[in-house]
Motif scaffolding. Structure first.
Motif, short mmCIF file in Angstrom:
data_model
loop_
_atom_site.label_atom_id
_atom_site.label_comp_id
_atom_site.label_asym_id
_atom_site.label_seq_id
_atom_site.Cartn_x
_atom_site.Cartn_y
_atom_site.Cartn_z
N TYR A 117 86.51 -12.87 -40.17
CA TYR A 117 85.61 -12.71 -41.32
C TYR A 117 84.20 -13.24 -41.06
O TYR A 117 83.27 -12.94 -41.80
CB TYR A 117 86.19 -13.42 -42.54
CG TYR A 117 87.49 -12.84 -43.04
CD1 TYR A 117 87.76 -11.48 -42.94
CD2 TYR A 117 88.46 -13.67 -43.60
CE1 TYR A 117 88.95 -10.95 -43.40
CE2 TYR A 117 89.66 -13.15 -44.07
CZ TYR A 117 89.90 -11.79 -43.97
OH TYR A 117 91.08 -11.28 -44.43
N GLY A 118 84.04 -14.07 -40.03
CA GLY A 118 82.72 -14.58 -39.69
C GLY A 118 82.23 -15.71 -40.57
O GLY A 118 81.04 -16.04 -40.55
N GLU A 119 83.12 -16.33 -41.34
CA GLU A 119 82.73 -17.45 -42.19
C GLU A 119 83.94 -18.34 -42.48
O GLU A 119 85.08 -17.88 -42.45
CB GLU A 119 82.12 -16.96 -43.50
CG GLU A 119 83.07 -16.11 -44.34
CD GLU A 119 82.41 -15.60 -45.61
OE1 GLU A 119 81.19 -15.77 -45.76
OE2 GLU A 119 83.14 -15.07 -46.46
N LEU A 120 83.65 -19.59 -42.77
CA LEU A 120 84.72 -20.53 -43.10
C LEU A 120 85.22 -20.27 -44.53
O LEU A 120 84.43 -19.91 -45.40
CB LEU A 120 84.22 -21.97 -43.00
CG LEU A 120 84.03 -22.55 -41.60
CD1 LEU A 120 83.24 -23.86 -41.68
CD2 LEU A 120 85.37 -22.80 -40.93
N SER B 254 96.93 -15.79 -40.72
CA SER B 254 96.42 -17.12 -41.04
C SER B 254 97.44 -17.92 -41.86
O SER B 254 97.77 -19.06 -41.52
CB SER B 254 95.11 -17.00 -41.80
OG SER B 254 94.60 -18.28 -42.14
N TRP C 38 85.40 -21.74 -47.33
CA TRP C 38 84.90 -22.99 -47.89
C TRP C 38 85.67 -23.46 -49.12
O TRP C 38 85.94 -24.65 -49.26
CB TRP C 38 83.41 -22.82 -48.24
CG TRP C 38 82.52 -22.78 -47.04
CD1 TRP C 38 81.83 -21.72 -46.56
CD2 TRP C 38 82.26 -23.86 -46.13
NE1 TRP C 38 81.14 -22.06 -45.41
CE2 TRP C 38 81.38 -23.37 -45.13
CE3 TRP C 38 82.68 -25.19 -46.07
CZ2 TRP C 38 80.93 -24.17 -44.09
CZ3 TRP C 38 82.22 -25.99 -45.03
CH2 TRP C 38 81.36 -25.47 -44.05
N ILE D 18 93.08 -21.29 -39.68
CA ILE D 18 91.72 -21.24 -40.23
C ILE D 18 90.77 -20.56 -39.24
O ILE D 18 89.92 -19.74 -39.61
CB ILE D 18 91.22 -22.65 -40.57
CG1 ILE D 18 92.10 -23.30 -41.64
CG2 ILE D 18 89.77 -22.61 -41.03
CD1 ILE D 18 92.11 -22.57 -42.96
N GLY D 19 90.93 -20.89 -37.97
CA GLY D 19 90.08 -20.31 -36.93
C GLY D 19 90.22 -18.79 -36.85
O GLY D 19 89.24 -18.07 -36.60
N GLN E 1 90.87 -16.75 -39.33
CA GLN E 1 90.09 -16.18 -40.43
C GLN E 1 88.60 -16.18 -40.11
O GLN E 1 87.89 -15.20 -40.37
CB GLN E 1 90.34 -16.95 -41.72
CG GLN E 1 91.62 -16.58 -42.44
CD GLN E 1 91.57 -16.95 -43.92
OE1 GLN E 1 90.53 -16.85 -44.56
NE2 GLN E 1 92.71 -17.37 -44.46
N VAL E 2 88.13 -17.32 -39.56
CA VAL E 2 86.70 -17.43 -39.22
C VAL E 2 86.32 -16.37 -38.18
O VAL E 2 85.26 -15.73 -38.27
CB VAL E 2 86.38 -18.84 -38.70
CG1 VAL E 2 84.94 -18.92 -38.22
CG2 VAL E 2 86.64 -19.88 -39.78
N TRP E 3 87.19 -16.17 -37.21
CA TRP E 3 86.93 -15.21 -36.14
C TRP E 3 86.80 -13.79 -36.69
O TRP E 3 85.93 -13.02 -36.30
CB TRP E 3 88.04 -15.29 -35.10
CG TRP E 3 87.85 -14.36 -33.93
CD1 TRP E 3 86.71 -14.17 -33.20
CD2 TRP E 3 88.84 -13.50 -33.36
NE1 TRP E 3 86.92 -13.24 -32.21
CE2 TRP E 3 88.21 -12.82 -32.27
CE3 TRP E 3 90.17 -13.24 -33.63
CZ2 TRP E 3 88.90 -11.89 -31.49
CZ3 TRP E 3 90.86 -12.33 -32.84
CH2 TRP E 3 90.22 -11.66 -31.79
#
Length: 299
Positions: free
Chosen positions: A146-149, A271, A151, A139-140, A142-144
C-alpha cells in the motif's frame, strides 16, 4: 482463585462490549471527532458518578486522592493516553475503517510484549519472539503493497498497551481511577466546546437533538467496557487479559467483513494471517503454561 475467575469473566465481558461498539458508531458516520471526544469526556463524569451510585461504591475522597500524588499523576497520564487511543478508534468507527480498528487490537499484544521487555525487564519466550517477528512482517507486507503505514492500527495498538501499563501503577480502586481520568480532562473539554460554540464551528452543538444524544451517548457506551476492564485488570494476570483481548478484534473483524462489507483483499489476508499465526503461538504457549501450573498445584 475465585477472584481470578471473576477477573477473567469481567475481562471477557469488557472485550465483548468493545467488540460490539461499531454497531453504535454506524449511526454517527463522518462525526466530528474533536466534538465527540470532548462530549465523551464531559459526560463521562456524571456517568461515572451514576455508576458509582448504582454499584453503591463510595465516591472518591479528594483529600485521600491528593495524598497519593504519584497515582494521581499516573491517572492523568492514563486519561491522556486513553484519549489518543479512543480518538483513533472513534475515527476508524465513523469513517468505515472497522478493519483497521480490528488490526489495531490484534497487534496490541505485540506492543504489550515490547513494553514488558522495555519497562518490566521481562525476557521474550520463543513464541513471543516469533510473534513479534511475524507481526513486523505482517505490517511490513501492508506497507510494501500500500505504500504507507497503517497509522490508525498502530496508534490504537500502542496507546492501549500503554494505558494497561499505566493502570498497573495506579493504587486507586478501579472506579476512582476511571472517574478521575475524565474529571481531570473535563475542564479542558468544556473550554474547547465553548470556544467552538462561540466561533460557530461546533458540529455537535449545532446538530439536531437526536444527533446530540448520539454524541452524548458515546460516554456511557464506551465507559461500560472501560469500567469492566478496570475492574478486571487488578483481579487477573496480564496473560489472561491478553488472551481475552482477542474477543474484541475478532468481533470487529466479523462485523467489518460480514455486516459492513469492508474490503478484505489478499494483502490484508496475508497481513492478518501472519499476525494471527504469531498470536496463536503465544496463546498456545500461555495455555500450556497455565495447564502446567495447574498440574503442579494439584500434585
Amino acid at each position: 482463585m475465585q477472584s481470578q475467575r471473576a477477573g477473567n469473566a469481567l475481562a471477557a465481558f469488557s472485550f465483548v462490549l468493545w467488540g460490539l461498539l461499531p454497531l453504535y458508531y454506524q449511526y454517527l458516520p463522518g462525526a466530528d471527532i474533536n466534538d465527540l471526544l470532548a462530549l465523551r469526556i464531559i459526560f463521562s463524569v456524571p456517568s461515572m458518578l451514576l455508576i458509582c451510585w448504582m454499584l453503591r461504591q463510595p465516591l472518591p475522597v479528594l483529600s485521600l486522592v491528593w495524598q497519593d500524588k504519584r497515582s494521581l499523576l499516573m491517572t492523568a497520564i492514563a486519561g491522556l493516553i486513553m484519549c489518543v487511543s479512543w480518538y483513533a478508534f472513534t475515527w476508524a468507527m465513523t469513517h468505515g475503517q472497522v478493519l483497521a480498528a480490528s488490526l489495531g487490537f490484534f497487534i496490541n499484544p505485540l506492543f504489550a510484549i515490547a513494553l514488558a521487555v522495555l519497562f518490566l525487564k521481562e525476557r521474550l519466550s520463543h513464541a513471543q519472539s516469533i510473534a513479534v517477528v511475524l507481526g513486523i512482517l505482517g505490517i511490513g507486507y501492508q506497507v510494501w503493497h500500500y505504500g504507507e503505514l497503517p497509522w490508525i492500527s498502530l496508534i490504537m495498538g500502542s496507546f492501549f498497551a500503554l494505558y494497561g501499563l499505566c493502570k498497573k501503577n495506579i493504587k486507586f480502586d478501579a472506579m476512582t481511577s476511571v472517574t478521575l481520568e475524565s474529571a481531570i480532562l473535563a475542564p479542558f473539554a468544556i473550554l474547547y466546546l465553548l470556544w467552538g460554540y462561540s466561533q460557530g464551528t461546533s458540529t455537535a452543538l449545532n446538530a439536531d437533538f437526536a444527533t446530540q444524544l448520539l454524541y452524548i451517548g458515546s460516554a456511557p457506551v464506551t465507559l461500560a467496557p472501560l469500567v469492566f476492564f478496570a475492574l478486571a485488570i487488578n483481579r487477573t494476570s496480564l496473560t489472561m487479559v491478553g488472551l481475552m483481548q482477542y474477543i474484541e478484534p475478532s468481533l470487529q473483524f466479523l462485523l467489518a467483513v460480514l455486516l459492513f462489507n469492508e474490503v478484505f483483499d489478499g494483502v490484508k489476508a496475508v497481513s492478518f494471517g501472519l499476525i494471527w499465526l504469531g498470536l496463536l503461538l503465544c496463546t498456545l504457549e500461555a495455555l500450556l503454561r497455565i495447564f502446567k501450573r495447574s498440574k503442579r498445584l494439584q500434585a
